[in-house]
Design an enzyme around this catalytic site. Sequence first.
Site, PDB file in Angstrom:
ATOM      1  N   GLN A  82       0.820  -1.211   0.000  1.00  0.00           N
ATOM      2  CA  GLN A  82       0.000   0.000   0.000  1.00  0.00           C
ATOM      3  C   GLN A  82       0.858   1.267   0.000  1.00  0.00           C
ATOM      4  O   GLN A  82       0.416   2.326   0.442  1.00  0.00           O
ATOM      5  CB  GLN A  82      -0.926   0.000   1.223  1.00  0.00           C
ATOM      6  CG  GLN A  82      -1.893  -1.168   1.267  1.00  0.00           C
ATOM      7  CD  GLN A  82      -2.783  -1.151   2.503  1.00  0.00           C
ATOM      8  OE1 GLN A  82      -2.600  -0.325   3.401  1.00  0.00           O
ATOM      9  NE2 GLN A  82      -3.727  -2.056   2.554  1.00  0.00           N
ATOM     10  N   CYS A  83       2.081   1.176  -0.534  1.00  0.00           N
ATOM     11  CA  CYS A  83       2.996   2.313  -0.446  1.00  0.00           C
ATOM     12  C   CYS A  83       2.447   3.561  -1.131  1.00  0.00           C
ATOM     13  O   CYS A  83       2.623   4.674  -0.649  1.00  0.00           O
ATOM     14  CB  CYS A  83       4.356   1.946  -1.017  1.00  0.00           C
ATOM     15  SG  CYS A  83       4.316   1.294  -2.707  1.00  0.00           S
TER      16      CYS A  83
END
Length: 282
Positions: A106-107
């Site tokens: 989920q960067c």
Amino acid sequence: MLDFSHRLNMLLTYVTVHFKVGAMSSNIPAPPAPVLPKPSTPGCYNEVTSTAQLKSKHKSSSYYEPSAEQELVDTRNRLWDLEGWKESPLLTVYQYLPSILQEGPQCGLVALAMASAITQSSVSVQALLNEAQSRGFSYQGEMFSVDDMASLALAVLPEVSVKIIAGLQDNRDAVVHSLAQGAILLVPYDADRNHEPCCRKGHKAHWAAVCGALVCSNRCLLAARQGKSRRLMLWDYGLLAESNNNLVEFSPERGEDSSKYLLPSGGVRAGLCGRALIIQQC
């Protein structure tokens, strides 16, 4: 890696500090010039708050992280030592963003959530995940398209403008100018083991939120946050641009695991290579 500054206090989110040495490119506006304590006196940090220009906005106390002034001075001093600069660097702008650690791939969503702190309606990672999934941008939080990231930002943050940058190296002055105007640069890059930019053909594709810049002579360092560390990073502009420009293929290791990743038409090269976006409050 250099941790730069966290929070000046609960109400202060925007800091403009100018070290009184050197000159910026003529088309980048220079802010006023308060002087930080010299390296020989790292403990004298109260001067930062008395001379810096501050734009205050109310933010949740859960983001409060103390000793920001001291961290700023200590990092400046370490920068002097590590880079061997004979002159103090010019800090054109630094804007506080809360540090958020990612869970899973989920960067990009974490970078956008951190960037949303510059607005009056900051958004959680979970809310971004829900919206990205509903719009068909992501399966589990991965974001392999700058276009989709721009659309997501506009959907959840109606008070911002979004501009896609093609070619960071050719647009350095424009990027630093935008940062000096309070914008945040969201940039995909290949992350090394220490989270710094590297070139692995996109196999370690990652997202960061750039919130500041240091300029000394022709050297430019960017202050950035990313979701795998609470430290604020300082990266060479050219290295980040090179890393951003080498995102050309999906990691074979990711392709072999059991997780599902949503790639845009044209894959990683079309979605990320040589592209970034600037988010600015209207």
